[in-house]
Design an enzyme around this catalytic site. Structure first.
Site, PDB file in Angstrom:
ATOM      1  N   ASP A 162      -2.969   7.441  -3.376  1.00 12.99           N
ATOM      2  CA  ASP A 162      -2.905   6.203  -2.555  1.00 12.99           C
ATOM      3  C   ASP A 162      -3.238   5.164  -3.374  1.00 12.99           C
ATOM      4  OD1 ASP A 162      -3.292   4.453  -0.475  1.00 12.99           O
ATOM      5  OD2 ASP A 162      -4.897   6.029   0.542  1.00 12.99           O
TER       6      ASP A 162
ATOM      7  N   GLU B 199     -10.811   1.428  -1.528  1.00  6.66           N
ATOM      8  CA  GLU B 199      -9.992   0.384  -1.073  1.00  6.66           C
ATOM      9  C   GLU B 199     -10.621  -0.763  -0.405  1.00  6.66           C
ATOM     10  OE1 GLU B 199      -7.014   1.403   1.976  1.00  6.66           O
ATOM     11  OE2 GLU B 199      -8.069   3.362   1.956  1.00  6.66           O
TER      12      GLU B 199
ATOM     13  N   GLU C 150      -6.616  -1.112  -4.079  1.00 11.44           N
ATOM     14  CA  GLU C 150      -6.818   0.092  -4.165  1.00 11.44           C
ATOM     15  C   GLU C 150      -6.335   0.883  -5.084  1.00 11.44           C
ATOM     16  OE1 GLU C 150      -5.061   2.183  -0.503  1.00 11.44           O
ATOM     17  OE2 GLU C 150      -6.571   3.921  -0.719  1.00 11.44           O
TER      18      GLU C 150
ATOM     19  N   HIS D 153      -6.887  11.417   4.608  1.00 11.92           N
ATOM     20  CA  HIS D 153      -8.451  11.219   4.912  1.00 11.92           C
ATOM     21  C   HIS D 153      -9.231  12.343   5.093  1.00 11.92           C
ATOM     22  CE1 HIS D 153      -7.784   6.761   5.573  1.00 11.92           C
ATOM     23  NE2 HIS D 153      -6.774   7.108   5.323  1.00 11.92           N
TER      24      HIS D 153
ATOM     25  N   HIS E 289     -11.600   6.784   1.068  1.00 13.63           N
ATOM     26  CA  HIS E 289     -11.966   7.902   1.621  1.00 13.63           C
ATOM     27  C   HIS E 289     -11.535   8.973   0.567  1.00 13.63           C
ATOM     28  CE1 HIS E 289      -7.192   7.482   1.414  1.00 13.63           C
ATOM     29  NE2 HIS E 289      -7.613   6.365   1.612  1.00 13.63           N
TER      30      HIS E 289
ATOM     31  N   ASP F 278       0.860  -0.975  -0.064  1.00 14.20           N
ATOM     32  CA  ASP F 278       0.078  -0.091   0.045  1.00 14.20           C
ATOM     33  C   ASP F 278       0.922   1.128  -0.126  1.00 14.20           C
ATOM     34  OD1 ASP F 278      -2.012   1.925   0.320  1.00 14.20           O
ATOM     35  OD2 ASP F 278      -2.991   0.872   2.100  1.00 14.20           O
TER      36      ASP F 278
HETATM   37 CO    CO Z   1      -6.335   4.521   1.292  1.00 15.49          CO
END
Ligand code: CO
Length: 293
Positions: free
Chosen positions: A99, A194, A276, A169, A161, A88
């Site tokens: 992200d 995600e 994600e 976030h 998010h 990640d």
């Molecule tokens: Co994330």
């Protein structure tokens, strides 16, 4: 209704491209015997060498760990065949954040291929729902049903998010199950979707400290050493690994100013896979910023 897009959309796209390449580098290097710390450093090094900064430490959570593990400064662990590793990765350019995550089964043992596919299919299903005005509930339901179709459970207490400048976030959650939120997406928004799939209970609890911290707020100028660290990271998560020993001492003396992240561990002892992407909510649907051509 014309949306409000980030004015520096080029920076968001560039950060996303670098994050996606760093993710794929991590997947390629995740072989049996590879050191976890070296792997994190290679991923983060790639991001820095290509003109971005890590938006958070490379998260290398394994097996029952769902998220928020990064190697410690003296981590000596190596990957083993059969480990289900979540790579990640976050990169940012001037606060324009991407992200993205992929799951790799180390050594290609194929014990958890169904989990890996479930997470990937759920991500695709969620992304397909993205358009201005759509309820995030539609995304959550699409994710949930894709994971159920493989006989597995989504992790209901982890969510995607919204992302804003320097805010990983940013306030809006993108659920991984239905019935959690009926907020709507806006044109021009950047979101991370995600899904997490598991053969456990579909819920996480807090494990041990995962060596990731974040400033809760600007600590001010009273302690110049601390102020310097805040200038470097602002409110983005960072790794103790990135600091030298005196800096770690400064920081841990002030731990009440910090959020210390625990590792998220599956409550039923289930193995967890994640996928994600960072997605721009464009007028005509999703632009998957962290997809590679
Ligand atoms: Co994330």
């Amino acid at each position: 209704m014309a949306g409000s897009y980030p004015p520096d959309l080029g920076a968001w796209r560039a950060a996303a491209r670098i994050a996606a390449e760093a993710r794929e580098l991590g997947v390629r290097l995740a072989v049996p015997g590879a050191g976890r710390r070296e792997l994190a450093e290679r991923i983060e090094g790639y991001i820095r060498e290509h003109g971005a900064e890590p938006a958070f430490p490379a998260n290398l959570s394994r097996n029952v760990e769902a998220a928020h593990y990064t190697p410690s400064p003296d981590d000596a662990a190596v990957l083993e065949a059969g480990d289900l590793l979540k790579v990640d990765v976050g990169a940012h350019i001037g606060g324009a954040i991407a992200d993205t995550a992929a799951t790799v089964e180390v050594g290609g043992t194929l014990r958890h291929a169904n989990l890996v596919r479930a997470a990937r299919e759920a991500l695709d299903a969620g992304v397909r729902e993205v358009r201005p005005g759509v309820s995030v509930d539609a995304i959550g339901r699409a994710i949930e049903s894709a994971i159920h179709a493989r006989g597995l459970k989504p992790v209901r207490d982890l969510t995607g998010h919204s992302i804003e400048r320097y805010l990983l976030h940013a306030g809006q959650s993108i659920p991984n199950v239905g019935g959690m939120s009926h907020e709507r997406l806006r044109e021009g928004q950047v979101i991370a979707i995600e899904p997490f799939a598991t053969n456990g209970l579909g819920s996480i609890g807090n494990g041990p400290f995962g060596h990731i911290v974040r400033f809760r707020a600007d600590p001010g100028a009273a302690d110049p050493d601390l102020a310097r660290l805040f200038t470097r990271f602002r409110t983005l998560p960072f790794a103790l690994r990135w600091l030298d020993a005196p800096e770690r001492t400064v920081l841990l003396r002030q731990r009440r100013r910090l959020q210390l992240y625990p590792v998220f561990v599956e409550r039923g002892g289930g193995v967890v896979a994640q996928a994600e992407h960072t997605v721009l909510v464009a007028a005509d649907g999703p632009e998957v910023l962290t997809a590679l051509p």
